[in-house]
Design an enzyme around this catalytic site. Structure first.
Site, PDB file in Angstrom:
ATOM      1  N   GLU A 103       0.816  -1.227   0.000  1.00 52.50           N
ATOM      2  CA  GLU A 103       0.000   0.000   0.000  1.00 52.50           C
ATOM      3  C   GLU A 103       0.848   1.275   0.000  1.00 52.50           C
ATOM      4  OE1 GLU A 103      -0.877  -0.254   4.802  1.00 52.50           O
ATOM      5  OE2 GLU A 103      -1.811   1.290   3.614  1.00 52.50           O
ATOM      6  N   THR A 125       2.582  -8.098  -0.812  1.00 52.73           N
ATOM      7  CA  THR A 125       2.640  -8.055   0.650  1.00 52.73           C
ATOM      8  C   THR A 125       2.283  -9.428   1.202  1.00 52.73           C
ATOM      9  OG1 THR A 125       1.586  -7.299   2.682  1.00 52.73           O
ATOM     10  CG2 THR A 125       0.314  -6.976   0.702  1.00 52.73           C
ATOM     11  N   ASP A 127       0.956  -9.727   3.874  1.00 48.73           N
ATOM     12  CA  ASP A 127      -0.257  -9.502   4.677  1.00 48.73           C
ATOM     13  C   ASP A 127      -1.548  -9.769   3.903  1.00 48.73           C
ATOM     14  OD1 ASP A 127       1.513  -8.678   6.591  1.00 48.73           O
ATOM     15  OD2 ASP A 127       1.091  -6.543   6.370  1.00 48.73           O
ATOM     16  N   ARG A 162       1.446 -26.930  28.254  1.00 53.24           N
ATOM     17  CA  ARG A 162       1.608 -25.477  28.267  1.00 53.24           C
ATOM     18  C   ARG A 162       0.662 -24.839  27.263  1.00 53.24           C
ATOM     19  NH1 ARG A 162       8.063 -25.408  27.240  1.00 53.24           N
ATOM     20  NH2 ARG A 162       8.711 -25.845  29.386  1.00 53.24           N
ATOM     21  N   ARG A 274       8.711 -13.960   6.344  1.00 54.30           N
ATOM     22  CA  ARG A 274       8.971 -13.268   5.075  1.00 54.30           C
ATOM     23  C   ARG A 274      10.212 -13.798   4.381  1.00 54.30           C
ATOM     24  NH1 ARG A 274       8.441  -7.104   6.842  1.00 54.30           N
ATOM     25  NH2 ARG A 274      10.637  -7.098   6.281  1.00 54.30           N
TER      26      ARG A 274
HETATM   27  O1  F6P Z   1       3.860  -5.232   5.489  1.00 55.62           O
HETATM   28  C1  F6P Z   1       4.501  -6.422   5.665  1.00 55.62           C
HETATM   29  C2  F6P Z   1       4.994  -6.580   7.080  1.00 55.62           C
HETATM   30  O2  F6P Z   1       5.653  -7.804   7.125  1.00 55.62           O
HETATM   31  C3  F6P Z   1       3.923  -6.464   8.162  1.00 55.62           C
HETATM   32  O3  F6P Z   1       3.193  -7.637   8.365  1.00 55.62           O
HETATM   33  C4  F6P Z   1       4.740  -6.077   9.356  1.00 55.62           C
HETATM   34  O4  F6P Z   1       3.958  -5.395  10.303  1.00 55.62           O
HETATM   35  C5  F6P Z   1       5.779  -5.202   8.778  1.00 55.62           C
HETATM   36  O5  F6P Z   1       5.935  -5.577   7.431  1.00 55.62           O
HETATM   37  C6  F6P Z   1       7.094  -5.260   9.502  1.00 55.62           C
HETATM   38  O6  F6P Z   1       7.971  -4.393   8.870  1.00 55.62           O
HETATM   39  P1  F6P Z   1       9.516  -4.246   9.251  1.00 55.62           P
HETATM   40  O7  F6P Z   1      10.223  -5.456   8.745  1.00 55.62           O
HETATM   41  O8  F6P Z   1       9.943  -3.013   8.524  1.00 55.62           O
HETATM   42  O9  F6P Z   1       9.582  -4.122  10.732  1.00 55.62           O
END
Ligand code: F6P
Length: 341
Positions: A103, A125, A127, A162, A274
């Protein structure tokens, strides 16, 4: 035609597959030349480029990250940033730009397009929260990594009785939590779209212990309790105004221990979600986005973003792509809720 390519925002499995597809089809079919801009919008802003030809993209299809580098640089926030980008693109003889990002990156692309630059966007993304496309590449990989982690955590949860809390990414949207939680058989899934009731979460956890089966709680990093029932920390905002999140999982673990007397541990998956090689689904989607984006450039169809609709790749306006986030609808959460507790 000379085409610039950049990747912005958080890195994402499949970025290299897009770059490869753009370059291979762009050179092989359309006869274009390419310029790689390093580190998102920082590249065109500072005139930092790299060679981007067929040898440069050999072997990168299964590789995570991005050979171009990435950043969260926001040129709109830089004095004279837009003019500098225009001057630098003209200086490098770049006629059009392909911006691959989420975005924020696409929001800048839209602004530059409004200013007359010839831009095509590719949605990225983990997300999966971009509204104009059914799926973004990277999401499937992230969900698979999170699901595997949940599967593995079940072992310790069962053996040690747990509660295990798994914190996954998802600042505004709970797609990763929803899909990984459903696939992994979570005891409860907490997402940003649905402020949670701490008492209710405790009931779910207790009920799972009663059946001599240890609970796994999947929580998105952006999830928060109703009416400030629990204090959460927030970090400094970045150039796009997003605060660094994290902490809800550990806070929940503390609360579960305090209220139930059972041991509770939190695992924060963070950037593991990621990293590394994309799934086959993401490689195919990213490749299709890449070839279709370079076709849009060849057609002179600028100010557009490629998107997945059903099984087709379509083009939508950059405006539509960035106007609204795609959040988890109520009905999708209700499907998952059947399995809570
Ligand atoms: O937008 C992708 C994302 O992985 C989000 O899920 C997460 O909040 C953010 O990036 C984390 O970003 P950074 O690696 O810059 O902390």
């Amino acid at each position: 035609m000379r085409v610039g390519v950049l990747t912005g925002g958080g890195d994402c499995p499949g970025l290299n597959a897009v770059i490869r597809a753009v370059v291979r089809k762009g050179i092989g079919v359309h006869g274009f030349e390419f310029v790689g801009f390093r580190d998102g919008w920082r590249g065109p802003l500072e005139g930092d480029t790299m060679r981007l030809d067929v040898p440069a993209v050999r072997g990168i299809l299964p590789r995570g990250g991005t050979i171009l580098g990435s950043s969260r640089t926001n040129p709109i926030k830089v004095d004279g940033g837009v003019e500098r980008i225009k001057d630098n693109l003209a200086g490098f003889g770049v006629d059009a730009l392909i911006a691959i990002g989420g975005e924020d990156t696409l929001g800048v692309a839209r602004r530059l397009s409004d200013e007359g630059l010839r831009v095509v966007g590719v949605p990225k993304t983990i997300d999966n929260d971009l509204n104009a496309t059914d799926y973004t590449f990277g999401f499937d990989t992230a969900v698979n990594i999170a699901t595997e982690a949940i599967d593995r955590l079940h072992t310790t949860a069962e053996s040690h009785h747990r509660a295990l809390i798994v914190e996954v990414m998802g600042r505004h949207a709970g797609w990763i939590a929803l899909h990984a939680g459903m696939a992994g058989g979570a005891n409860v899934i907490l997402i940003p779209e649905r402020p949670f009731d701490v008492d209710r979460v405790m009931e779910y956890v207790e009920s799972r212990f009663k059946t001599r089966y240890a609970p796994i709680v999947v929580v998105a990093e952006g999830a928060h309790p109703k009416d400030g029932q629990m204090e959460l920390q927030a970090g400094e905002p970045d150039a796009f105004g997003h605060v660094r999140l994290g902490g809800v999982g550990q806070r929940l673990a503390d609360e579960i221990e305090r209220r139930t007397g059972k041991e509770a541990r939190c695992t924060v998956l963070g950037h593991i979600q990621r990293g590394g090689t994309p799934t086959a689904f993401d490689r195919v989607l990213a490749t299709r986005f890449g070839v279709n984006a370079v076709d849009a450039v060849a057609d002179g169809d600028f100010g557009k973003m490629v998107a997945l609709r059903g099984t087709d790749i379509v083009r939508v306006g950059l405006g539509a792509a960035t106007e609204e986030l795609k959040l988890v609808p109520h009905a999708r959460y209700e499907e998952a809720e059947v399995f809570f507790g």
